[in-house]
Design an enzyme around this catalytic site. Sequence first.
Site, short mmCIF file in Angstrom:
data_model
loop_
_atom_site.label_atom_id
_atom_site.label_comp_id
_atom_site.label_asym_id
_atom_site.label_seq_id
_atom_site.Cartn_x
_atom_site.Cartn_y
_atom_site.Cartn_z
N TYR A 710 0.80 -1.23 0.00
CA TYR A 710 0.00 0.00 0.00
C TYR A 710 0.83 1.28 0.00
O TYR A 710 0.30 2.35 -0.25
CB TYR A 710 -0.94 0.02 1.21
CG TYR A 710 -2.08 -0.98 1.09
CD1 TYR A 710 -3.19 -0.69 0.30
CD2 TYR A 710 -2.03 -2.20 1.73
CE1 TYR A 710 -4.23 -1.60 0.18
CE2 TYR A 710 -3.06 -3.12 1.61
CZ TYR A 710 -4.15 -2.81 0.83
OH TYR A 710 -5.18 -3.72 0.70
N LEU A 711 2.12 1.17 0.31
CA LEU A 711 2.95 2.37 0.39
C LEU A 711 3.82 2.50 -0.85
O LEU A 711 4.60 1.59 -1.17
CB LEU A 711 3.85 2.31 1.64
CG LEU A 711 3.11 2.22 2.98
CD1 LEU A 711 4.11 2.11 4.11
CD2 LEU A 711 2.20 3.41 3.18
#
Length: 752
Positions: A710-711
Amino acid sequence: MSGDHAHKQHQMQPGSVDYNSHKHKDKHKDREHSHKEHKRDKERGNWKNCHSEHKSCSEKKHREKEKERLKHKDKQKEEKFHSSDGKYRDKENGFVSSLSIKVEEDNGYHHPIKHEKALKRERDEDDRYEHKPKKVKVDHEKKVKKRKQEEDDGDFEEREEKKPKKRTKEVKKDTTGGKKKAKNEPEEKWKWWEEEKCTDGSKWRFLEHKGPVFPPPYEPLPDRVRFYYDGKAMKLSPGAEEVATFYAKMLDHEYTTKDIFRKNFFKDWRKEMTSEEKSKITELKKCDFTEMHEYFKAQSEARKQMSKEEKQKIKEENERILQEYGYCVMDNHRERIGNFRIEPPGLFRGRGDHPKMGKLKRRIRPEDIIINCSKDSVHPKAPPGTRWKEVRHDNKVTWLVSWTENIQGSIKYIMLNPSSRIKGEKDWQKYETARRLKKIVERIRAQYREDWRSKEMRIRQRAVALYFIDKLALRAGNEKDEGETADTVGCCSLRVEHIRLHPQMDGQDYVVELDFPGKDSIRYYNKVSVEKRVFKNLQLFLENKQAKDDLFDRLNTSILNKHLQELMDGLTAKVFRTYNASITLQQQLKELTSSDDNIPEKILSYNRANRAVAVLCNHQRAPPKTFEKSMHNLQTKIDEKKKQLSAAKKELKAAKADAKTLRDEKSKRAVETKKKAVQRISEQLMKLEVQATDREENKQIALGTSKLNYLDPRISVAWCKKLGVPIEKIYNKTQREKFAWAIDMTDEDFEF
């Protein structure tokens, strides 16, 4: 030059004993062979000159000159000159010397010849030529005969491919004055992100691989290991015994205490029994798997007690399998495959209270497998006596192998490793989509706020759900068949029983309390203050509904996703999660990190920023079983370090007192030494304390999921480069390979 060509050139090398004996003493016998060699090498102008000049020299004169050259090697080196064609030639003899071949190697020409050993052979073979010329001739004839036989057998090419590698290595050794070079130089990384991307939807042009690796067949238990039913030993058929071993291995696991697991196992186990076994084995509680369990436990212990040699042998075999099956060729590049092994049969576990836990996962056979590769590749071969279900050539998909598992009927795939081009491109595209959302997110927020007041209930529900997805990073939720999977919930599938409204709570207004089983049956629990209009709408949605009724009864994932696509091409609920996760990390890093901090403190700040994202995305975990023990060990180290620091400070104090009294250079140096010791121990103590804090804060939070999925890695890379933190401290080797594209293209000024 091919290996065959190089080999023959070496046999015809002027000045060698083989050449002289073969050309002059046995000229008529091998004239035809010599003519072929001469014709093949004639293309090399260099060889033509050498050959003609050498033929004009007598055998005796050549031997004398060769001896003279070896005796006055230093003098001869000075007499060498660089010819117009870029090759060094011997001034006297006019042929390419072994030294000149070595220089050509450095200039990019490849001559697979052992240069060091060639010089030694010239000395030794010169003596042999005087005393035993016939033996040399016979040896040469044997070599030629053997080589021809190898060519006929088709093995010559393989042998010659191996030889140049060895010789090239020796050339390197020679050119560095005897120093060894690294055995395995790192392969040049394929920078696919610098190439143009295909726009026709194809994922590859060429794909070749060896197919999957199947688990070994079942090995029956030794006769001494018995199964008991109702207190009596009973011999099981191979099929029933294999399934029984799956259960026996799990006896000390909590799964075997769950009724649904036991019920499903026994039902599927009976399907594998013979009619006689079915009539006898009617109750699971009368089955005794103890001896089986002890046998597998002993095997596990034996594996742990293996000798170094045994472990090394297994490691080497696994490496061999990896090299053969763990890589594919995609578009002229060797790419690593993610998991090339087919999962062995066993009992399905599932997550949470999955209704199918305990069911038998059947053995996957070649007849279940679909292979995907390019038409012009060498297709994977099925194991002997079997065949594949199908061989496809679909370059619009990224998988190499697929099959359908029997528990839930889902399709399983073998795909490329996360470090591959295909996976990297997908990641890059995902984060770029999230960055596009950043540009329009305020407009989307303004629109769903306006929709809270809509006269249509479906639009209000859609707007409130989108607010939850944006603010709380909730998953959209997928529609599932009743009883087929565990009862997990997303935003669109929230029920009345999952939400409570509090006008005031803990000093906050309009608090929504959410409590439901999320993905993988992990509990999502959160109390959040929302805007007044959202709170009022939720009260409206709850009116006249029962606990099991849907909160958003006029909304599903299809309706939501269609609306998101209208807002932005490629927009999904997951894009919101990716955007909010990445932007949160960037903001937290700015707030928490100071350029004055040392490296451990900066890493602690990074982990805290990552933790904020994990909390937002509900990436929780159960505390590790060894957590208390590891924390106790860490605290012991901290206490010992504190004692060392106290002792070091006392020694420093004493050294200062001595220096004040004595006032000599020796006492001053002692003070400096003690100061450095105190500083070093203080830094070590600080690192241990930071580590303890970090570990305690991460007790129930899983940082890995958000970091890898997600990053945007470019945020982390830019942060590392800006603050001087080694990237190795944030990403391990595997993660650096996965995010090689981000590490290469990102500078310290990157903004998500």
